[in-house]
Design a protein around this motif. Structure first.
Motif, PDB file in Angstrom:
ATOM      1  N   ALA A 180     -18.219 -30.769  27.539  1.00 34.08           N
ATOM      2  CA  ALA A 180     -16.795 -30.474  27.760  1.00 34.08           C
ATOM      3  C   ALA A 180     -16.030 -30.541  26.446  1.00 34.08           C
ATOM      4  O   ALA A 180     -14.850 -30.212  26.404  1.00 34.08           O
TER       5      ALA A 180
ATOM      6  N   LYS B 173     -18.089 -26.653  28.764  1.00 30.58           N
ATOM      7  CA  LYS B 173     -17.557 -26.788  30.113  1.00 30.58           C
ATOM      8  C   LYS B 173     -16.045 -26.602  30.036  1.00 30.58           C
ATOM      9  O   LYS B 173     -15.447 -27.144  29.097  1.00 30.58           O
ATOM     10  N   PRO B 174     -15.417 -25.929  30.964  1.00 31.93           N
ATOM     11  CA  PRO B 174     -15.978 -25.272  32.143  1.00 31.93           C
ATOM     12  C   PRO B 174     -16.804 -24.052  31.763  1.00 31.93           C
ATOM     13  O   PRO B 174     -16.529 -23.410  30.751  1.00 31.93           O
ATOM     14  N   PHE B 175     -17.754 -23.722  32.604  1.00 30.58           N
ATOM     15  CA  PHE B 175     -18.644 -22.607  32.305  1.00 30.58           C
ATOM     16  C   PHE B 175     -18.938 -21.815  33.577  1.00 30.58           C
ATOM     17  O   PHE B 175     -18.899 -22.352  34.677  1.00 30.58           O
TER      18      PHE B 175
END
Lengths: 162, 380
Positions: free
Chosen positions: B84, B105-107
């Protein structure tokens, strides 16, 4: 301390919900979070470094369940409480990680803590002295999502802050 | 072999998302919830790829990665960081740790699949690997400090579309492999300081090359050396002086190349088996491997006649007789009518055996076709 903190939070929450759940998040006008006695789930992640603090991301328990189902691709099954806790913790981690990355690019390095979870229906988050508090309200699929940030500057972050 | 992915993340949610992302693919996903468990799983499972979180309790991703890179057995496992934290400094730090790639992240699951697919081969469940044909291009790495050997192999394979990449030292060979993994490698055991075995070990410990067919090249009389190579796990031995026809056959077998098109075709609604003039044991083996499948496929697609063309066979021995008997047996089982064309050598050899002395051969494809269309069931 950070003039554009609200924008950082809004960008982070939009990125996380948009990417992981494919749902839009709208900002609500500033105000007090809705407290109607419904059970809530709050994820919290701290950050320590040039700037320190803690971020809480919370919503109703029923919405947290929907978020968990969306993340894990569950159709109708009801996720276990542990699973919801983990999902909310990870959502919070991503939101804070996103904010942290932007701060890091401005020279305000910090480290993140492991997420933790608070559940309850009548909790309030109170800052201590010399801690700045921001409350950002969002609406996602008709439900309120709250992000509260408690900030304390630990070194000359002002010189970097926008 | 199914690729194995190890996901190391303290969040069960992320581990489940990773498992969900790869569910449609023919691969295994194993999990660990921190760096300590991650190292243990890596040592136990020897995954083809590790997807590693950065911030974790007990041992974080950076520490696990450092320990992984310090372990001779595990250091070549490619690692993709999934974190993240995406600040410039973090990205630089991650890159310095020696990761193959990183994802923030986010992914999206598609992005994760894309990154992983760049490192390991992902195949959707229910699909089979594309079978290469003998006439498809291949990259052959030849590691030998004697340029004459490399040239001999290059000349011997000149009638194929395969490309021979000759390298004289271990370092040069590994440099080439780092850029492009060859389809097959031939490694001389006479390289200085047991360099041939060094190359082989380096290839086997690399996730990208652990399934690469590697042949040891050795002089015919160096039996001890060949035995050591076999015990080490080389795919096979190619003895010097090199018989390039035999080499082609070994490569074809090691890569499971489809060679059936060289011998089988369907012409005018009839399955035709063309036996080449030089009927060597390798040819016999290749035809034998495909015979039953090709006849079954033909029957399945509605073909009910077959012609075996042995008119080009220059030298016939018992192996030709065996082929004829084999074809006859399969055709009988599948109720396929068949006729044969033979050369004088084949006719002569057939007279030597009780089972084949009365075989009848047609003089041409057209004649065989007419005989088949006449409706008589084959009797050989």
């Amino acid at each position: 301390m950070l003039d554009d903190l609200d924008q950082l939070v809004a960008a982070a929450i939009s990125a996380v919900f948009g990417t992981m759940l494919n749902v839009p998040v709208l900002r609500e006008a500033p105000g007090a979070p809705i407290t109607n006695g419904e059970a809530h789930v709050a994820g919290s992640v701290g950050f320590i470094g040039a700037i320190s603090g803690v971020v809480f991301v919370y919503s109703s328990a029923s919405f947290a369940q929907r978020v968990t189902r969306g993340l894990l691709g569950m159709k109708d099954a009801e996720p276990a409480i542990e699973m919801v806790n983990d999902a909310v913790g990870e959502i919070t981690n991503m939101v804070v990680g996103n904010i942290k990355s932007r701060l890091s690019d401005r020279g305000m390095d910090c480290m993140l803590t492991i997420p933790s979870i608070v559940r309850g229906s009548h909790f309030t988050i109170e800052p201590t002295t010399s801690t700045e508090r921001r409350v950002c309200l969002f609406r996602c699929e008709g439900q309120q999502v709250v992000v509260e940030v408690l900030l304390r500057q630990t070194r000359t972050a002002n010189s970097f802050a926008k | 072999m199914r690729p194995k992915i190890l996901t190391v993340d303290d969040s069960k949610t992320i581990r489940l998302i990773v498992a969900k992302a790869f569910k449609p693919f023919d691969c295994d996903v194993v999990e660990a919830s921190n760096g300590i468990e991650g190292l243990s799983e890596a040592a136990r499972e020897h995954p083809d790829l590790i997807i590693l979180d950065l911030t974790m309790p007990l041992m974080d991703g950076a520490e696990m990665l450092a320990k992984l890179k310090a372990n001779a057995e595990l250091k070549s496992i490619p690692v993709i960081m999934l974190t993240a934290e995406a600040g410039r400094d973090t990205v630089v730090r991650i890159a310095r740790l020696g990761v193959r790639d990183y994802l923030i992240k986010p992914f999206k699951e598609d992005a994760l699949i894309d990154r992983v697919g760049r490192v390991i081969e992902l195949r959707l469940k229910g699909t089979t690997a594309v079978i290469k044909r003998f006439d498809d291009p291949l990259n052959i790495l030849v590691v030998d400090d004697k340029p004459a050997i490399i040239e001999l192999i290059r000349a011997g394979l000149a009638d194929t579309v395969w490309t021979v990449h000759g390298r004289g030292t271990v370092a040069q060979a590994m440099e080439l492999c780092a850029a492009t993994v060859p389809d097959v490698a031939l490694v001389s055991l006479s390289l200085p300081e047991s360099g041939g075995f060094t190359v082989f070990q380096m290839m086997r410990t690399s996730p990208r090359m652990k399934n690469l067919p590697v042949f040891a090249m050795s002089v015919k009389t160096a039996v001890d050396e060949q035995m050591r190579a076999q015990q080490s796990g080389f795919t096979g031995i190619v003895t010097k002086p090199i018989d390039t026809e035999d080499l082609k056959s070994k490569i074809a077998r090691a890569l499971n190349l489809d060679t059936s098109y060289k011998y089988f075709e369907t012409r005018e609604g009839i399955l035709l088996l063309k036996v080449p003039g030089n009927y060597t044991p390798n040819v016999a083996n290749e035809i034998g491997v495909h015979l039953r499948n090709k006849i079954s496929e033909a029957v399945d697609s509605g073909v009910d006649k077959m012609i075996v063309d042995m008119s080009q066979v220059r030298k016939a021995d018992v192996s030709v007789i065996k082929l004829g008997l084999n074809v006859w047996q399969v055709c009988e089982e599948l109720s396929l009518k068949q006729r044969m064309l033979g050369s004088p050598a084949v006719l002569l050899e057939c007279r030597n055996y009780e089972e084949t002395k009365d075989w009848h051969f047609e003089c041409s494809f057209e004649e065989a076709l007419a005989a088949l269309n006449g409706g008589a069931l084959a009797s050989v």
